[in-house]
Design a protein around this motif. Structure first.
Motif, short mmCIF file in Angstrom:
data_model
loop_
_atom_site.label_atom_id
_atom_site.label_comp_id
_atom_site.label_asym_id
_atom_site.label_seq_id
_atom_site.Cartn_x
_atom_site.Cartn_y
_atom_site.Cartn_z
N GLN A 153 0.86 -1.17 0.00
CA GLN A 153 0.00 0.00 0.00
C GLN A 153 0.90 1.23 0.00
O GLN A 153 1.69 1.44 0.93
N THR A 154 0.80 2.03 -1.03
CA THR A 154 1.66 3.20 -1.16
C THR A 154 1.54 4.11 0.06
O THR A 154 0.43 4.47 0.48
N GLY A 155 2.68 4.45 0.65
CA GLY A 155 2.71 5.39 1.76
C GLY A 155 2.46 4.80 3.13
O GLY A 155 2.49 5.51 4.13
N ILE A 156 2.25 3.48 3.20
CA ILE A 156 2.02 2.84 4.51
C ILE A 156 3.27 2.07 4.90
O ILE A 156 3.50 0.95 4.43
N GLU A 157 4.08 2.66 5.75
CA GLU A 157 5.29 2.01 6.22
C GLU A 157 5.33 1.88 7.74
O GLU A 157 6.08 1.05 8.27
N THR A 158 4.54 2.67 8.44
CA THR A 158 4.50 2.64 9.90
C THR A 158 3.05 2.62 10.38
O THR A 158 2.14 2.99 9.62
N ARG A 213 -2.67 4.78 10.57
CA ARG A 213 -3.61 5.55 11.38
C ARG A 213 -4.09 6.81 10.64
O ARG A 213 -5.26 7.17 10.68
N GLU A 214 -3.17 7.43 9.91
CA GLU A 214 -3.52 8.62 9.14
C GLU A 214 -4.49 8.28 8.01
O GLU A 214 -5.46 9.01 7.76
N LEU A 215 -4.22 7.16 7.30
CA LEU A 215 -5.12 6.74 6.22
C LEU A 215 -6.50 6.38 6.76
O LEU A 215 -7.53 6.77 6.18
N VAL A 216 -6.53 5.64 7.86
CA VAL A 216 -7.81 5.25 8.47
C VAL A 216 -8.62 6.49 8.87
O VAL A 216 -9.83 6.57 8.63
N PRO A 236 -17.23 1.62 8.92
CA PRO A 236 -16.11 0.81 9.43
C PRO A 236 -14.95 0.78 8.44
O PRO A 236 -15.15 0.59 7.24
N ILE A 237 -13.74 0.97 8.97
CA ILE A 237 -12.53 0.89 8.16
C ILE A 237 -11.70 -0.28 8.67
O ILE A 237 -11.39 -0.35 9.87
N GLN A 253 -2.65 -0.61 16.07
CA GLN A 253 -2.10 0.73 16.24
C GLN A 253 -2.66 1.70 15.20
O GLN A 253 -2.65 2.92 15.40
N GLY A 254 -3.14 1.15 14.10
CA GLY A 254 -3.76 1.98 13.06
C GLY A 254 -5.20 2.33 13.38
O GLY A 254 -5.84 3.06 12.61
#
Length: 464
Positions: free
Chosen positions: A246-251, A256-259, A270-271, A290-291
């Protein structure tokens, strides 16, 4: 003298050909001679010249392995095997349910059973379904036709459940047909516009799947027609690429930011995430928690796809029952089981499979192959016996234009309703009245391995 004996016989044979009984006799005689000759060679030829050498070798190698190796020798590239692995993994067959009779009384006949499930209990707009069976993500274009996607959506709606879009392009027609639509947030570039995201009843962020692990893949431009290319938003000659990540998801912070973004855009549906279970499943789950996700969808090793390398389907990921039990234990240890919904898929085909998975801790199950074959149902006769039934379903299938989505939807709805009613009977047989009352306590194991995997007692020991 010898010729004089043969001629009358030939004359008799010619006359016999005029009669059905005589023709039957000649065919039997020819078969006898051929069969005798064949068996004589099998019993008399040297082993190096004997066809039995092939039987011996294939018995050692396995017919399935030999056939796939033959295809590798012919094609010279990675095989794209459809519909998962034929390999036998540990499954739910080693579990049995308790039978309520005297110590525990069965539920009276006619008692209404509650099979409703809430996905994303803490979401502002939870996903509520009437049965615990969701239709898995199966991609339009990469796999299925639009008519087939509509049939899946309509069939799910008739049964009161949700359907997943899969990683293909968003279809307005599927959205219109689906009462509850789970949008898969894919590892590609398409179907991520906010006007599309707002139409979802839930969003599943895809990181992997059982039959492909986390491996990326692509569809060549030459294999797409102009309509599909436009729907994917691609330029002429451009391949459709599904990335490994998933582009940009490394941590966890990135997730959490995408969710948070998706939650805001959709108004609080729901996500969740979808992943293939690996050796370090708990680490992946901890990352997901954590996300701050609302649900987790785990796709076990028995899962299927339209086509993928056999090595990924046969030799990667945890069997579904392993993954389910480990995920449940982890969520319980983290105090997240009541907050985060757990969906499970991969090798689940029957009401018994579904209810056992729920008893072990899943909130709902997702089905793909079972749905696929029950949507085709008698329409598969269009393809059989010379083509596989899926030729009425695939986007490039030979008989795709003969598929009737209305009939397909009705077939799927009947299948789902039948499964629901069987599970209701089972819940009554346990002395209960609701799906969420079914638990590990209602199970026992037939063998030590299953008992150890699931944490349920062995059936051959007395229970207190």
């Amino acid at each position: 003298m010898k010729g004089k004996k043969i001629l009358p016989w030939l004359g008799a044979a010619g006359l016999a050909l005029l009669l059905p009984r005589g023709l039957k006799w000649l065919l039997q005689r020819a078969a006898d001679i051929t069969f005798d000759h064949f068996l004589h060679r099998l019993m008399a030829d040297a082993y190096t010249e004997n066809l039995w050498e092939l039987v011996s070798a294939i018995s050692r190698m396995g017919l399935y392995n030999q056939q796939e190796n033959a295809l590798r020798a012919h094609e010279g590239k990675v095989l794209q095997r459809p519909l998962g692995s034929p390999k036998r993994f540990p499954d739910f067959s080693g579990l049995m349910f308790n039978a309520a009779q005297l110590h525990t009384l069965p539920t009276p006949i006619g008692t209404e059973i509650n099979t409703r499930v809430v996905i994303g209990k803490q979401a502002a707009r939870p996903l509520v379904i009437e049965i615990p069976i969701i239709i898995s993500g199966m991609a339009y274009g990469e796999a299925l036709t639009e008519a087939f996607k509509i049939a899946l959506a309509k069939g799910a709606s008739l049964a009161g459940t949700a359907v997943n879009t899969g990683e293909g392009p968003f279809l307005p027609s599927e959205r219109a047909a689906a009462e509850k639509l789970i949008l898969q947030y894919n590892r590609s570039s398409w179907s991520k516009e906010e006007e599309i995201l707002r139409q979802a009843d839930a969003i599943e962020i895809q990181f992997g799947q059982g039959a492909l692990a986390g491996v990326g893949h692509l569809m060549k431009a030459r294999d797409m027609d102009n309509k599909l290319r436009r729907q994917l938003g691609l330029k002429p000659g451009q391949d459709a690429v599904t990335e490994s990540r998933q582009t940009g998801i490394e941590t966890p912070a990135d997730l959490r930011e995408l969710v948070a973004y998706l939650r805001e855009v959709t108004g609080g549906v729901p996500i969740g995430i979808k992943l293939a279970p690996g050796k370090y499943l708990e680490r992946d789950l901890d990352f997901a928690l954590q996300g701050r996700i609302d649900f987790i969808a785990i796709d076990g090793a028995q899962a299927a796809t339209k086509g993928g390398p056999p090595i990924l389907a046969d030799d990667f990921c945890l069997p579904t029952i392993f993954a389910l039990c480990r995920a449940v234990r982890f969520l319980e240890q983290k105090g997240a089981k009541r907050k985060v919904s757990l969906l499970i898929s991969g090798g689940l085909y029957t009401p018994g499979d579904f209810l056992k998975a729920i008893a072990l801790g899943a909130d709902a199950v997702c089905i793909g192959t079972a749905a696929l074959f029950n949507v085709t149902h008698t329409q598969s006769l269009q393809a059989l016996p010379w083509e596989p039934p899926t030729q009425v379903a695939w986007y490039d299938g030979v008989f795709r234009k003969k598929f009737d989505p209305h009939k397909g939807a009705e077939s799927l709805a009947r299948f789902l309703n039948s499964c629901k009613e069987e599970m209701e009977e089972a819940i009554r047989g346990l002395g209960k009245t609701a799906l969420d009352q079914v638990s590990r306590e209602d199970l026992f194991a037939l063998d030590p391995e299953t008992a150890k995997i699931t944490g349920v007692p062995l059936g051959y020991y007395p229970q207190r």
